[in-house]
Design an enzyme around this catalytic site. Sequence first.
Site, mmCIF file in Angstrom:
data_model
loop_
_atom_site.group_PDB
_atom_site.id
_atom_site.type_symbol
_atom_site.label_atom_id
_atom_site.label_comp_id
_atom_site.label_asym_id
_atom_site.label_seq_id
_atom_site.Cartn_x
_atom_site.Cartn_y
_atom_site.Cartn_z
ATOM 1 N N ASP A 1 49.104 40.313 30.163
ATOM 2 C CA ASP A 1 48.842 40.772 31.521
ATOM 3 C C ASP A 1 49.226 42.246 31.605
ATOM 4 O O ASP A 1 50.399 42.603 31.461
ATOM 5 C CB ASP A 1 49.675 39.936 32.510
ATOM 6 C CG ASP A 1 49.373 40.311 33.958
ATOM 7 O OD1 ASP A 1 48.504 41.165 34.187
ATOM 8 O OD2 ASP A 1 50.019 39.731 34.861
ATOM 9 N N TRP B 1 56.539 37.868 37.485
ATOM 10 C CA TRP B 1 55.827 37.990 38.767
ATOM 11 C C TRP B 1 55.653 36.563 39.309
ATOM 12 O O TRP B 1 55.104 35.707 38.590
ATOM 13 C CB TRP B 1 54.474 38.647 38.478
ATOM 14 C CG TRP B 1 53.589 38.840 39.664
ATOM 15 C CD1 TRP B 1 53.924 39.381 40.882
ATOM 16 C CD2 TRP B 1 52.196 38.531 39.744
ATOM 17 N NE1 TRP B 1 52.830 39.412 41.698
ATOM 18 C CE2 TRP B 1 51.757 38.896 41.027
ATOM 19 C CE3 TRP B 1 51.275 37.977 38.849
ATOM 20 C CZ2 TRP B 1 50.436 38.730 41.448
ATOM 21 C CZ3 TRP B 1 49.965 37.813 39.257
ATOM 22 C CH2 TRP B 1 49.549 38.187 40.547
ATOM 23 N N LYS C 1 46.951 49.285 40.600
ATOM 24 C CA LYS C 1 48.063 50.233 40.644
ATOM 25 C C LYS C 1 47.678 51.566 40.008
ATOM 26 O O LYS C 1 47.906 52.618 40.574
ATOM 27 C CB LYS C 1 49.281 49.666 39.903
ATOM 28 C CG LYS C 1 49.581 48.203 40.180
ATOM 29 C CD LYS C 1 50.077 48.015 41.587
ATOM 30 C CE LYS C 1 50.312 46.622 42.066
ATOM 31 N NZ LYS C 1 50.218 45.422 41.440
#
Length: 392
Positions: free
Chosen positions: A208, A128, A243
């Site tokens: 993460d 990311w 999300k």
Amino acid sequence: MLDRLSPQAPDALLALIRLHAADPRAEKIDLGVGVYRTEDGATPVFAAIKAAEQRLVDTQESKSYLGPEGDMGFVTALMPYIFGAGDPTMGGRVQGMQSPGGTGAVRLALAMAQKAGVRRVHMGVPSWPNHAQILADLGLELAPFEHANPDGTANLDAVLAAINGAGPDEAVLLHACCHNPTGIDYTADQWTAIAAAFAKSGTFPIIDSAYQGLGHGMEEDAAGMRAVLAAVPEAFVAHSCDKNFGQYRDRVGAFYVMSKEPGDLDTAFSNANALARAAWSMPPDHGGAAVRIVLNDAELTGLWLAELDTMRARMREVRDALAAAGTAGRVDLTPLGTQNGLFSMLPITKEEVATLREEHGIYMAASGRINIAGLTPSNLPKFIAALAAVAQ
Ligand code: LMR
């Protein structure tokens, strides 16, 4: 003062949102920023969250400050999903605090690591893009390793070399599941080897977890992370609810510390609270409170998990359809069928990404990353035909 500043490039992913919105073509396809979409292209609020928000409106008596740790009911309710329902505190060794989104949790994890003396962070690339931006902003050195092999499998040798080679002032940052941007996750056997390497080397893991539940399920997606946590004395976990609860703009996340001894947590969180206070003072409350209400109500929890099931099933359908198409031009689409989560990467050039955007109204990151959830039964044929025409 201001003329001493030099212009900065806009964040490429966020810039795509604007570019796509400004495109007047009705048939445009948005495969850019990572948000789930239904077959109709909508990103609806979860019904479980809507119900919880209504309850919040009806019952919330105050919006007075909570403190830098945020809503601890939310933080605690999430723990069984992350650390396992058996003993979510892992013998009193885990504690957390709320953060503004997963990004806030990652930022806090890296800033805490830096305060504890970490200078260099190993990370699989591509990743990311904001991971590298946060590291650079903190002045931490990024030590990249290859996340994936050319054949589309995760590169175990590279991650093991990073873990085994890391010094005491270094940490390794891993994605828990649904790797962003490749969709390529470690297998269960690979996680076992990764956990053993962490245990043996004493290297500090930072995990993460931004997409738990979007790969194979809340439990399944936590398995790799839990293997690492079971093997090491200390770790940081950054969790995002943006999300898996569809809370994107409400910025809902949590930062967890697993310590060697329960008694180590007070000092750890005195540091985490101080860093949070200086950065954002206190996290936004609304989204976390809604998640707390969902997780403390069996019926709403069931509704939320069913909604996650529906999202996952739709993304699997898209992946199956892509894999069934075989190839588009020179692009082999079959690996996308076994990858996980919102993202996969197409092996195409920046120029081809630009042509797809300009000539076909198809928007994706310059890296070739696509958001699988932007594809629907109605736009999939157009996408495959355009890709075949451009990537010859
Ligand atoms: C993405 O990668 O598209 C998402 O994580 C959204 C973001 O903040 O970049």
